[in-house]
Design a protein around this motif. Structure first.
Motif, PDB file in Angstrom:
ATOM      1  N   ALA A   1      -0.131  -6.430  -8.332  1.00 18.23           N
ATOM      2  CA  ALA A   1       1.079  -5.643  -8.600  1.00 18.23           C
ATOM      3  C   ALA A   1       2.312  -6.543  -8.615  1.00 18.23           C
ATOM      4  O   ALA A   1       3.188  -6.399  -9.477  1.00 18.23           O
ATOM      5  CB  ALA A   1       1.236  -4.536  -7.562  1.00 18.23           C
TER       6      ALA A   1
ATOM      7  N   CYS B   1       4.648  -2.668  -7.085  1.00 13.29           N
ATOM      8  CA  CYS B   1       4.411  -1.636  -6.082  1.00 13.29           C
ATOM      9  C   CYS B   1       5.737  -1.120  -5.515  1.00 13.29           C
ATOM     10  O   CYS B   1       6.516  -1.894  -4.960  1.00 13.29           O
ATOM     11  CB  CYS B   1       3.547  -2.210  -4.958  1.00 13.29           C
ATOM     12  SG  CYS B   1       3.317  -1.069  -3.590  1.00 13.29           S
TER      13      CYS B   1
ATOM     14  N   ASP C   1      -2.291  -5.771  -4.090  1.00 11.15           N
ATOM     15  CA  ASP C   1      -0.858  -5.997  -3.905  1.00 11.15           C
ATOM     16  C   ASP C   1      -0.397  -7.236  -4.669  1.00 11.15           C
ATOM     17  O   ASP C   1       0.678  -7.248  -5.270  1.00 11.15           O
ATOM     18  CB  ASP C   1      -0.519  -6.148  -2.420  1.00 11.15           C
ATOM     19  CG  ASP C   1      -0.548  -4.831  -1.664  1.00 11.15           C
ATOM     20  OD1 ASP C   1      -0.474  -3.764  -2.310  1.00 11.15           O
ATOM     21  OD2 ASP C   1      -0.644  -4.875  -0.428  1.00 11.15           O
TER      22      ASP C   1
ATOM     23  N   THR D   1       0.977   6.745  -7.605  1.00  9.25           N
ATOM     24  CA  THR D   1       0.809   5.368  -7.142  1.00  9.25           C
ATOM     25  C   THR D   1      -0.635   4.937  -7.370  1.00  9.25           C
ATOM     26  O   THR D   1      -1.508   5.767  -7.633  1.00  9.25           O
ATOM     27  CB  THR D   1       1.151   5.242  -5.643  1.00  9.25           C
ATOM     28  OG1 THR D   1       0.184   5.975  -4.892  1.00  9.25           O
ATOM     29  CG2 THR D   1       2.559   5.742  -5.342  1.00  9.25           C
TER      30      THR D   1
ATOM     31  N   LYS E   1       0.552   1.435   3.415  1.00 10.98           N
ATOM     32  CA  LYS E   1      -0.315   0.280   3.144  1.00 10.98           C
ATOM     33  C   LYS E   1      -1.529   0.291   4.080  1.00 10.98           C
ATOM     34  O   LYS E   1      -2.637  -0.051   3.660  1.00 10.98           O
ATOM     35  CB  LYS E   1       0.458  -1.039   3.286  1.00 10.98           C
ATOM     36  CG  LYS E   1       1.490  -1.273   2.204  1.00 10.98           C
ATOM     37  CD  LYS E   1       0.829  -1.469   0.865  1.00 10.98           C
ATOM     38  CE  LYS E   1       1.837  -1.819  -0.203  1.00 10.98           C
ATOM     39  NZ  LYS E   1       1.194  -1.999  -1.508  1.00 10.98           N
TER      40      LYS E   1
ATOM     41  N   THR F   1       6.119  -1.944  -1.723  1.00 10.63           N
ATOM     42  CA  THR F   1       6.515  -3.326  -1.456  1.00 10.63           C
ATOM     43  C   THR F   1       7.987  -3.515  -1.775  1.00 10.63           C
ATOM     44  O   THR F   1       8.713  -4.166  -1.015  1.00 10.63           O
ATOM     45  CB  THR F   1       5.644  -4.303  -2.274  1.00 10.63           C
ATOM     46  OG1 THR F   1       4.274  -4.098  -1.921  1.00 10.63           O
ATOM     47  CG2 THR F   1       6.028  -5.745  -2.007  1.00 10.63           C
TER      48      THR F   1
END
Length: 187
Positions: free
Chosen positions: A159, A101, A156, A69, A125, A104
């Motif tokens: 992404a 992500c 975020d 990640t 997160k 997410t």
């Protein structure tokens, strides 16, 4: 077929889920597809993962543990703190569609804030933001927690937009904004 213990059933299931989730998304992937791809019986699949959400949490843990990640960039001790932060906005090559992500994506698929996938995502997160704040404190930022939240939101957002536009190069836009934020905070 395979028994729940031994013979690598759990690992094959996780590998199949990872491949399928990355290729077609969490929601579009069925447990039947995962069992066929593994290959394991449905009985074996459900012995290891009684619900799809259990498999999603295991998948997310696997991504984290394997360093797959964007969070992994923050752990790179071979890079200075600022480069680690800026690395969050670097474009990476993709073989298939940009998925954004995975955390997410899981939170979207499991919107109940109390669901295990949502809780795990929220925890990751929060840890992501804490890691950024620690690097910012190391760099001497006056308010590392606030800047870390801003940079996490930016990462975020990058992404998400990379996924929407299927363009990993969207990180370049975020990189320039992150550079501006860091320059202002570290004068």
């Amino acid at each position: 077929m395979n028994s729940p213990r031994g013979r690598g059933g759990r690992e094959r299931i996780l590998a199949a889920a990872t491949t399928l989730f990355e290729a077609q998304g969490i929601n579009a992937t069925t447990m039947e597809q995962i069992a066929a791809e593994a290959p394991v019986s449905k009985r074996t699949l459900y012995a290891h993962f009684p619900a799809k959400e259990d498999l999603v949490v295991a998948y997310l843990r696997h991504l984290s543990d394997a360093g797959l990640t964007m969070e992994n960039m923050l752990e790179r001790e071979d890079l200075p703190a600022r480069e680690r932060i800026m690395g969050l906005f670097r474009a990476y090559p993709f073989d298939g569609p940009v998925r954004g992500c995975p955390f997410t994506a899981a939170a979207i698929e499991f919107p109940d804030p109390k669901s295990p996938a949502h809780v795990y995502t929220r925890d990751r997160k929060q840890e992501f933001t804490r890691r950024i704040a620690a690097l910012l404190a190391e760099l001497g930022a006056d308010d590392p927690e606030t800047l870390a939240e801003q940079l996490a939101i930016l990462a975020d957002g990058v992404a998400g937009r990379a996924m929407v536009f299927n363009d990993p190069g969207r990180g370049d836009y975020g990189r320039s904004v992150a550079q501006t934020l860091l320059d202002a905070a570290l004068r």
